[in-house]
Design an enzyme around this catalytic site. Structure first.
Site, PDB file in Angstrom:
ATOM      1  N   VAL A   1      -1.348  -6.378 -13.684  1.00 48.87           N
ATOM      2  CA  VAL A   1      -0.255  -6.392 -12.710  1.00 48.87           C
ATOM      3  C   VAL A   1      -0.799  -6.692 -11.297  1.00 48.87           C
ATOM      4  O   VAL A   1      -0.092  -7.207 -10.445  1.00 48.87           O
ATOM      5  CB  VAL A   1       0.485  -5.035 -12.778  1.00 48.87           C
ATOM      6  CG1 VAL A   1       1.405  -4.833 -11.597  1.00 48.87           C
ATOM      7  CG2 VAL A   1       1.277  -4.956 -14.079  1.00 48.87           C
TER       8      VAL A   1
ATOM      9  N   LYS B   1       9.425   3.685  -4.619  1.00 47.27           N
ATOM     10  CA  LYS B   1      10.436   3.053  -5.472  1.00 47.27           C
ATOM     11  C   LYS B   1      11.418   4.060  -6.063  1.00 47.27           C
ATOM     12  O   LYS B   1      12.539   3.715  -6.392  1.00 47.27           O
ATOM     13  CB  LYS B   1       9.761   2.251  -6.595  1.00 47.27           C
ATOM     14  CG  LYS B   1       9.059   0.994  -6.073  1.00 47.27           C
ATOM     15  CD  LYS B   1       8.483   0.158  -7.187  1.00 47.27           C
ATOM     16  CE  LYS B   1       7.752  -1.049  -6.628  1.00 47.27           C
ATOM     17  NZ  LYS B   1       7.284  -1.967  -7.657  1.00 47.27           N
TER      18      LYS B   1
END
Ligand code: ATR
Length: 277
Positions: free
Chosen positions: A214, A65
């Site tokens: 998450v 990312k």
């Protein structure tokens, strides 16, 4: 046929193809979404495939990312997050320059997941576990919701200290210490494996707290199972995942005649689609 990709390593667990292919079909879009395991060295080449039109859009997952950023023409992300999970081609007008742009839809993904379940963070004590790739996006989203305090604990202290440089309001906690909180969020990868255990002491935690993980596969990590057993509210990362995907889909479907893109539906059927087989 237009081609979309999720790139990462590992990437075989990703539910993005299932979800986006469903939405493409539902919206009568002639496109296919695939997953591709890549290495750091492949990234430049993959992004060039967006320039030459072979690939139309990309989702980026761990651990790339941040490393995709130098290869993009433009990033539209909060500087502090240093995280791009969606790459799209600018095409909101006919004469646009076709720039390849990076966005961070994890921020909305997290915020909308809480809105979906009507959980209000305002005035609450938040305790974050982990300081990995997705953590700054979550802190960024939380900041806007005005919690009373954000505590953070990570095994490697240095990474927590680095995050504090970008988010000075963080209160750092020793890894393994259990603090008084209203909402606790696991952003570590602990829980992906069946035997993974997060070092928190449930006996020290009062009743009626909110545990958010998450991770969405497995559906309930040991962290959530332990909380559920003691009557706390729990939520896994599935809603966050679906909402980050919705925003990515919207960006990819922006066109001169659809300036805001298409908002694919999030309903029971979509959520059911993502239940683990
Ligand atoms: P990255 O660190 O490359 O961003 P990530 O998957 O986004 O990778 O983040 C991993 C997170 O899970 C980190 O917070 C990591 O803690 P460290 O910074 O100490 O590595 C945490 N994590 C992973 N395995 C762990 C373990 N066995 N015990 C405690 N924390 C762990």
């Amino acid at each position: 046929m237009k081609k979309y990709l999720v790139i990462g390593n590992p990437v075989n667990h990703s539910l993005s193809p299932k979800l986006h292919n469903y939405w493409f079909k539902e919206n009568n879009i002639n496109a296919v979404y695939e997953k591709k395991q890549v290495r750091e060295n492949d990234i430049e080449e993959i992004i060039s495939e967006m320039r030459n039109g072979k690939v139309e859009g990309i989702n980026v997952t761990v651990p790339f990312k941040k490393s995709v950023i130098p290869f993009l023409d433009k990033i539209e992300i909060p500087e502090k997050t240093q995280s791009v999970n969606t790459i799209y081609r600018e095409k909101n007008n006919i004469t646009s320059s076709n720039k390849i742009i990076g966005r961070n839809t994890d921020i909305q993904g997290f915020a909308y997941s809480l809105a979906h379940i009507k959980y209000s963070v305002k005035g609450k004590k938040i305790f974050i576990l982990g300081a990995g790739g997705v953590t700054p996006s979550i802190i960024y989203a939380l900041e806007e919701m005005e919690p009373s305090i954000i505590m953070l604990s990570n095994r490697t202290k240095e990474k927590a200290e680095n995050l504090k440089k970008s988010f000075p309001q963080l209160e750092l906690v020793e890894w393994g210490d259990t603090k008084n909180f209203d909402m606790i969020i696991n952003t570590t990868s602990l829980g992906l494996q069946e035997n993974d255990k997060i070092p928190i002491n449930y006996d020290q935690i009062g009743p009626g707290k909110f545990f958010y993980d998450v991770i969405y596969n497995p559906n309930k990590t040991n962290f959530l199972l332990g909380a559920e057993k003691r009557g706390h509210q729990i939520e896994n990362g599935k809603l966050m995942f679906v909402y980050q995907a919705q925003e990515a889909f919207r960006l990819w479907t922006i066109a001169p005649n659809v300036p805001n893109g298409l908002m694919p539906q999030i309903n029971e059927k979509v959520l059911q689609l993502l239940e683990n087989d």
